[in-house]
Design an enzyme around this catalytic site. Structure first.
Site, PDB file in Angstrom:
ATOM      1  N   ASN A 141      12.790  29.072  26.905  1.00  0.00           N
ATOM      2  CA  ASN A 141      12.371  28.017  25.981  1.00  0.00           C
ATOM      3  C   ASN A 141      10.847  27.932  25.900  1.00  0.00           C
ATOM      4  O   ASN A 141      10.277  27.781  24.809  1.00  0.00           O
ATOM      5  CB  ASN A 141      12.958  26.682  26.442  1.00  0.00           C
ATOM      6  CG  ASN A 141      12.623  25.560  25.495  1.00  0.00           C
ATOM      7  OD1 ASN A 141      12.945  25.622  24.316  1.00  0.00           O
ATOM      8  ND2 ASN A 141      11.944  24.546  25.992  1.00  0.00           N
ATOM      9  N   SER A 184       3.715  19.928  27.965  1.00  0.00           N
ATOM     10  CA  SER A 184       5.096  20.043  28.400  1.00  0.00           C
ATOM     11  C   SER A 184       5.593  21.485  28.387  1.00  0.00           C
ATOM     12  O   SER A 184       5.131  22.295  27.598  1.00  0.00           O
ATOM     13  CB  SER A 184       5.971  19.197  27.467  1.00  0.00           C
ATOM     14  OG  SER A 184       7.303  19.573  27.603  1.00  0.00           O
ATOM     15  N   CYS A 185       6.535  21.812  29.307  1.00  0.00           N
ATOM     16  CA  CYS A 185       7.164  23.130  29.308  1.00  0.00           C
ATOM     17  C   CYS A 185       8.502  23.089  28.588  1.00  0.00           C
ATOM     18  O   CYS A 185       9.214  24.083  28.526  1.00  0.00           O
ATOM     19  CB  CYS A 185       7.400  23.624  30.725  1.00  0.00           C
ATOM     20  SG  CYS A 185       5.895  23.997  31.596  1.00  0.00           S
ATOM     21  N   ILE A 186       8.906  21.909  28.136  1.00  0.00           N
ATOM     22  CA  ILE A 186      10.214  21.833  27.464  1.00  0.00           C
ATOM     23  C   ILE A 186      10.121  21.106  26.133  1.00  0.00           C
ATOM     24  O   ILE A 186       9.160  20.445  25.862  1.00  0.00           O
ATOM     25  CB  ILE A 186      11.275  21.133  28.335  1.00  0.00           C
ATOM     26  CG1 ILE A 186      10.647  19.974  29.090  1.00  0.00           C
ATOM     27  CG2 ILE A 186      11.931  22.115  29.263  1.00  0.00           C
ATOM     28  CD1 ILE A 186      11.620  19.016  29.656  1.00  0.00           C
TER      29      ILE A 186
END
Lengths: 163, 102
Positions: free
Chosen positions: A34, B100-102
């Site tokens: 992701n 953020s990583c998501i």
């Protein structure tokens, strides 16, 4: 200033092989895939061996963290083997992840698919575990051999990871 | 550092994100979008409005949250801003790069 993509060096595609089904490994794989898409990098996941559990409709929402043989859990191995320990540890981990807005496995797979991550099942592992296409997630893009998967590494800047 | 965007001198960091949101206006957003290869439509602006609103309220931005906003779903978000949707749209909106990583 955003720099122009370089012909060498920059990551243009991440190909991740997931061979494990403990929830920490599955999340590591999903977050890496992701995170690649979020940076405009292509991403594909090849689910093989136990990694297939992460796309097995009946199993994917019941993945657990390993409490035995995992020194980072900081609980004695004898205790880690007691009934229910895996569930307790897993629930604690899930609560922490929810706080960080990390989705549960089924929703994460939907996000990955919607983000354009290609999801592939390993043909040999499916035969080994007697799994049929319909046992696996509808969003799966197909069933591949190792060779098919390698062929998809079709550009400069492709990187492969084995988890 | 300063950069001339849409004939105005704007403070940006080394990645081109505005460091002072009060300098932002739609002309600036439009010019940054063009640099990123994006032709802004009403839908793009709706996403930008949403991000600015969230930023004003100090809500950390994640792809998941944008996907649940009702403004755009995740697939649509990637279609509007193909090269890293959250990054690109934040740059156009004149807000900091999401950590953020998501």
């Amino acid at each position: 200033m955003s720099k122009d993509p370089q012909p060498y060096g920059d990551v243009s595609k991440m190909m991740i092989i997931l061979s494990k089904a403990t929830i920490d490994n599955v999340y590591a794989c999903f977050i890496l895939a992701n995170g690649a898409r979020m940076e405009g990098i292509e991403a594909e996941i090849f689910f093989t061996f136990f990694g297939l559990e992460a796309v097995n409709k009946k199993k994917l929402n019941h993945l657990k963290v390993a409490t035995v043989g995992n020194p980072a859990m900081h609980i004695p191995t004898m205790l880690g083997g007691l009934p229910g320990m895996e569930s307790i540890a897993t629930n604690m981990m899930k609560k922490e992840m929810e706080k960080l807005d990390i989705p549960p496995v089924d929703e994460f797979l939907e996000i990955l698919s919607a983000s354009g991550v290609k999801l592939w099942g390993c043909k040999l592992a499916m035969e080994m575990f007697h799994l049929e296409r319909e046992d696996l997630l509808d969003e799966l893009d197909g069933i591949l051999t190792v060779g098919d998967f390698y062929k998809r590494a079709d550009r400069e800047g492709t990187h492969m990871l084995f988890i | 550092m300063e950069k001339i965007i849409a004939n105005q001198s704007i403070n940006v960091n080394d990645e081109g994100y505005l460091t002072n949101h009060s300098q932002w206006n739609r002309e600036i957003g439009h010019a940054i979008a063009q640099e990123e290869g994006i032709e802004m439509t009403d839908h793009h602006w709706k996403v930008v409005d949403y991000l600015q609103e969230q930023h004003k309220n100090d809500v950390p931005l994640t792809i998941r949250r944008v996907g649940k906003s009702g403004v755009v779903d995740i697939k649509g978000f990637y279609e509007l801003f193909p090269k890293g949707p959250l990054k690109t749209s934040s740059k156009i909106a004149g807000i900091p790069k999401p950590a953020s990583c998501i």
